[in-house]
Design an enzyme around this catalytic site. Sequence first.
Site, PDB file in Angstrom:
ATOM      1  N   TYR A 156       0.856  -1.352  -0.107  1.00 46.20           N
ATOM      2  CA  TYR A 156       0.189   0.160   0.230  1.00 46.20           C
ATOM      3  C   TYR A 156       0.766   1.329  -0.005  1.00 46.20           C
ATOM      4  O   TYR A 156       0.533   2.142  -0.869  1.00 46.20           O
ATOM      5  CB  TYR A 156      -1.094  -0.083   1.158  1.00 46.20           C
ATOM      6  N   LYS A 160       0.990   4.109  -3.153  1.00 43.48           N
ATOM      7  CA  LYS A 160       0.800   5.495  -2.569  1.00 43.48           C
ATOM      8  C   LYS A 160       2.093   6.754  -3.057  1.00 43.48           C
ATOM      9  O   LYS A 160       2.060   7.531  -3.497  1.00 43.48           O
ATOM     10  CB  LYS A 160       0.464   5.889  -1.397  1.00 43.48           C
TER      11      LYS A 160
END
Length: 298
Positions: A156, A160
């Site tokens: 994750y 990002k």
Amino acid sequence: MAIVTGAGRGIGRGEAIALAAAGAKVVVNDLGVDADGGGAASGPADEVVDVIRAQGGDAVASYESVADWAGAGRVVARAVEAFGRLDVLVNNAAVVRQHKIEDATEEDFDVMVGVNLKGTFAMCRHAIPVLRRQGGGRIINTSSNQWAAPLGNAEYALSKGGVTSLTYALAWELQNENITVNAVAPFALTRMTADQAERDAARIAEGVMSERRAKAKEPRAEAGLVAPIVVYLASDHAAGVTGRVFRAGGAKIGMYSHPVETRTIFREENAGPWPHDELVDLLPRTVLVSDTKAPHIV
């Protein structure tokens, strides 16, 4: 006219409704998946369209997956077909699966990077030619403070971080095209963060997070409070703002600095590579002088 991806719930829902209230016609894109990327449903997007129309706005739904390259193209086509143009792209669609690196599977990696990073790239790829033909527009990506302040969940964080790098790259590429590209790293109470306190307690127990850092984290407020900075960045008032990453949620709006080189050592280029012994001696006294521990991580 605006597209908001992941607009069926949480932060994206608030952004879509706020943009409509500001006068934008909106494509509400949402595949209707669970927070971890499983399932699909048309209900979340349809419900937001109904809210916008009930408030006097104009909106249509899109149920495409942005992780599908052709599907991202169909989201952009839906905007042009429904409203004749595209002015604002808000890339909010994201999924998360919480685990340590040794528990991650290839599927976990593919799903998170596919939606969060590939989906953002694919939407930009299909939208930018339309914005160029129209003479300008706004792109607002959704990053995360996990790019700057890791909390585990490596795939994750890397997805990002990739969105942040993409934001910088496109802002530079499009600087003379009247197309601004910015990012927002939001904090809010959503499906993705509902169990944050329990996860923080587990990290403290494992010794990977200090209690001081857990207490310093911003309290998560209602998801709709992220929307004002997005509406601002979509407006004419932000025509000169590009290549910026904002932190927003609750009563706070902040801005990250661009990463910069902070310390440097040199040697003559014709002297060849650094000898290992010299680096062992020099780095702790120069480049690493105050970085024997990383307090921003723990």
